[in-house]
Design a protein around this motif. Structure first.
Motif, short mmCIF file in Angstrom:
data_model
loop_
_atom_site.label_atom_id
_atom_site.label_comp_id
_atom_site.label_asym_id
_atom_site.label_seq_id
_atom_site.Cartn_x
_atom_site.Cartn_y
_atom_site.Cartn_z
N SER A 1 6.06 -28.19 19.52
CA SER A 1 4.86 -28.90 19.04
C SER A 1 5.21 -30.36 18.75
O SER A 1 6.37 -30.70 18.52
CB SER A 1 4.33 -28.22 17.77
N ALA A 2 4.19 -31.21 18.75
CA ALA A 2 4.38 -32.61 18.34
C ALA A 2 4.26 -32.67 16.82
O ALA A 2 3.59 -31.84 16.20
CB ALA A 2 3.31 -33.48 18.99
N SER A 3 4.90 -33.66 16.20
CA SER A 3 4.79 -33.84 14.75
C SER A 3 3.35 -34.16 14.37
O SER A 3 2.55 -34.59 15.19
CB SER A 3 5.68 -34.99 14.29
N TYR A 4 3.05 -34.01 13.09
CA TYR A 4 1.68 -34.26 12.59
C TYR A 4 1.44 -35.76 12.47
O TYR A 4 2.31 -36.50 12.03
CB TYR A 4 1.49 -33.58 11.23
N ASP A 5 0.23 -36.20 12.89
CA ASP A 5 -0.10 -37.63 12.82
C ASP A 5 -0.72 -37.96 11.47
O ASP A 5 -0.80 -37.12 10.57
CB ASP A 5 -1.02 -38.03 13.98
N ALA A 6 -1.18 -39.21 11.33
CA ALA A 6 -1.68 -39.69 10.03
C ALA A 6 -3.13 -39.28 9.75
O ALA A 6 -3.62 -39.50 8.66
CB ALA A 6 -1.55 -41.21 9.97
N THR A 7 -3.82 -38.69 10.73
CA THR A 7 -5.24 -38.39 10.52
C THR A 7 -5.43 -37.39 9.39
O THR A 7 -4.59 -36.53 9.17
CB THR A 7 -5.89 -37.80 11.80
N THR A 8 -6.55 -37.50 8.68
CA THR A 8 -6.81 -36.58 7.57
C THR A 8 -7.82 -35.50 7.97
O THR A 8 -8.54 -34.96 7.15
CB THR A 8 -7.32 -37.34 6.33
N HIS A 9 -7.90 -35.23 9.27
CA HIS A 9 -8.75 -34.13 9.76
C HIS A 9 -7.95 -33.43 10.85
O HIS A 9 -6.97 -33.96 11.36
CB HIS A 9 -10.08 -34.67 10.30
N PHE A 10 -8.38 -32.22 11.21
CA PHE A 10 -7.56 -31.36 12.06
C PHE A 10 -7.75 -31.55 13.55
O PHE A 10 -7.15 -30.84 14.34
CB PHE A 10 -7.85 -29.90 11.73
N GLU A 11 -8.64 -32.47 13.97
CA GLU A 11 -9.02 -32.49 15.38
C GLU A 11 -7.82 -32.66 16.32
O GLU A 11 -7.69 -31.95 17.31
CB GLU A 11 -10.10 -33.54 15.62
N THR A 12 -6.90 -33.61 16.03
CA THR A 12 -5.77 -33.83 16.96
C THR A 12 -4.77 -32.67 16.90
O THR A 12 -4.22 -32.25 17.92
CB THR A 12 -5.02 -35.14 16.63
N THR A 13 -4.55 -32.14 15.69
CA THR A 13 -3.59 -31.04 15.51
C THR A 13 -3.99 -29.84 16.35
O THR A 13 -3.18 -29.23 17.04
CB THR A 13 -3.55 -30.63 14.02
N VAL A 14 -5.28 -29.51 16.29
CA VAL A 14 -5.72 -28.29 16.96
C VAL A 14 -5.78 -28.49 18.49
O VAL A 14 -5.54 -27.57 19.25
CB VAL A 14 -7.04 -27.79 16.34
N GLN A 15 -5.97 -29.74 18.93
CA GLN A 15 -5.91 -30.01 20.39
C GLN A 15 -4.51 -29.71 20.91
O GLN A 15 -4.34 -29.15 21.99
CB GLN A 15 -6.26 -31.49 20.68
N ASP A 16 -3.48 -30.09 20.13
CA ASP A 16 -2.10 -29.82 20.52
C ASP A 16 -1.87 -28.30 20.61
O ASP A 16 -1.27 -27.79 21.56
CB ASP A 16 -1.12 -30.46 19.52
N VAL A 17 -2.38 -27.57 19.61
CA VAL A 17 -2.22 -26.11 19.58
C VAL A 17 -2.86 -25.46 20.81
O VAL A 17 -2.28 -24.60 21.47
CB VAL A 17 -2.83 -25.52 18.29
N ILE A 18 -4.09 -25.91 21.13
CA ILE A 18 -4.82 -25.31 22.26
C ILE A 18 -4.10 -25.61 23.58
O ILE A 18 -3.96 -24.74 24.45
CB ILE A 18 -6.28 -25.82 22.29
N ALA A 19 -3.58 -26.84 23.71
CA ALA A 19 -2.83 -27.20 24.93
C ALA A 19 -1.55 -26.37 25.04
O ALA A 19 -1.19 -25.89 26.11
CB ALA A 19 -2.50 -28.70 24.92
N MET A 20 -0.86 -26.18 23.91
CA MET A 20 0.36 -25.37 23.91
C MET A 20 0.05 -23.91 24.27
O MET A 20 0.78 -23.28 25.02
CB MET A 20 1.05 -25.43 22.54
#
Length: 443
Positions: A401-420
């Protein structure tokens, strides 16, 4: 431990736990290990004593802050969009039965030196002090177009093919000025830069619709929800889920060395025992030679005795400071949560200021955000490196997985999960679920 598994997951961070849950539900045999004696990895949740130990060494927190146990300070604080992909994943895996959500009070944006509520629909656009009279009317028309847009109903397209027309062309059709585009793009569509303007408008419109639909869902002041007791509840909920499906969780497993044969991962060794597997899923810290540093996040963690000023006394709130407003290359994010979500002692608030670091001085760099907080009881500054994988998972059976970014919402995190998930399983994740299954948030 000397068994064979379909997948071994290393690290109990949010991404790893979600993937472990999804793969277990798919019927795969999963072993999940962590070298730490606690859940969460980088995205763990700390009580007051742990927070002090981590940032102040041996010091003890002052007694005025209340009991350590009453604090659950998420190191990677992120709100969930009520109708967003993460909530769909939680429903899809049925983890919602282990969690209690509560709506987040407010969603704000920083504009011309002031904090304003983010207008999300045509009615709010007309009331918003972010725009002058004529701009309000133009914005209202644009919001109505977005609200009425239906991919399957050509009548609602007004002759525009959003897969061809760029976001910039769509916006110029409505004559919106740069100031309006700035808050719509960054605080509503949650874009992290302005590259989206040159891309087809479909994604932009879908993001705006997601925001508006999420906002309407719980009739709160924001489109976001957050679990009571914070995000630390998520990894534990997924661990319970995994157990239901016959998965195995092991904490305090030192080393966790991935074993390779002809360049492919074949198992993981810890304490002299090797568990064999077909695939390894992990965070960047378990395979440091297969990742690279791509950036750095600066963060301030604050404990306060009041809500963030100018946010309507919201007990939980997100404020986005778009990059243009600050003359920066990246947005800044404010996250605030309090005793009303059971993450702090009564009367106390936890606030975070986060951004992609552009300098080596977080204190100065985060000042535009910390200045908005008012008086703070305690403040901690730090930075952490962001890693991304350099390998191709199908080549070596390692999915990082990629490290967590600075955003305070889950949209980018969950995109990484779905792609993985798609890379690991070779199929798309079906997230068509009945959203009403996550109704706990309504109290």
């Amino acid at each position: 431990m000397d068994e064979e598994y379909d997948v071994i997951v290393l690290g109990t961070g949010l991404k790893e736990c979600i993937l472990s849950g999804l793969l277990s539900v798919d019927g795969l045999k999963v072993l999940h290990m962590d070298r730490n004696d606690y859940y969460g990895g980088e995205s763990t949740s700390l009580n007051l004593n742990q927070l002090w130990k981590r940032f102040r060494g041996e010091d003890k927190p002052p007694e005025t802050l209340g009991s350590s146990r009453e604090y659950n300070v998420d190191m990677i604080p992120k709100f969930m969009m009520a109708n967003g992909a993460l909530v769909r994943v939680l429903i899809h895996t049925d983890v919602t039965k282990y969690l209690n959500f509560k709506a987040v009070d407010g969603s704000f944006v920083y504009n011309k030196g002031k904090v304003h509520k983010v207008p999300a629909n045509d009615v709010e656009a007309l009331k918003s002090p972010l725009m002058g009279l004529f701009e309000k009317r133009r914005a209202r028309k644009f919001f109505i177009y977005v609200q009425d847009y239906d991919e399957n109903d050509p009548k609602s397209h007004e002759g525009l093919d959003l897969n061809k027309v760029t976001a910039r062309e769509l916006i110029s059709k409505y004559g919106l000025d740069d100031n309006t585009v700035d808050f719509i793009g960054h605080a509503l569509a949650l874009q992290q830069d302005d590259n989206y303007l040159a891309e087809p408008a479909m994604d932009f419109v879908k993001r705006m619709k997601l925001y508006a639909e999420s906002l309407a869902r719980f009739q709160g002041g924001s489109p976001y929800i957050y679990p009571l007791y914070g995000l630390g509840e998520l990894p534990q909920a997924f661990a319970r889920l995994s157990a239901v499906y016959g998965g195995t969780y092991m904490l305090s497993k030192p080393e966790c060395k991935v074993e390779f044969e002809s360049g492919k991962a074949i198992g993981v060794t810890s304490e002299g025992e090797t568990a064999k597997c077909k695939k390894v899923v992990c965070d960047p810290s378990y395979l440091p030679n297969k990742v690279k540093i791509v950036g750095k996040v600066a963060r301030a963690i604050c404990i306060m005795s009041h809500p963030i000023p100018n946010t309507n006394d919201s007990h939980s709130v997100q404020v986005i400071l778009p990059q243009k407003q600050l003359g920066r290359k990246s947005d800044m994010y404010l996250f605030c949560c309090s005793y009303s979500h059971n993450v702090a002692a009564k009367g106390k608030y936890i606030a975070f200021v986060l951004t992609e670091a552009e300098t080596d001085n977080p204190q100065v760099e985060l000042k535009p955000g910390t200045d908005l907080l008012g008086a703070v009881d305690e403040i901690f500054f730090d930075t952490y490196d962001r890693y991304e994988p350099t390998n191709q998972g199908d080549g070596d059976n390692c999915f990082i997985s990629a490290s967590y970014d600075a955003t305070t919402h889950f949209e980018t995190t969950v995109q990484d999960v779905i792609a993985m998930y798609s890379k690991i399983t070779g199929k798309a994740l079906d997230l068509s679920v009945d959203l009403s299954a996550a109704s706990a948030a309504e109290e």
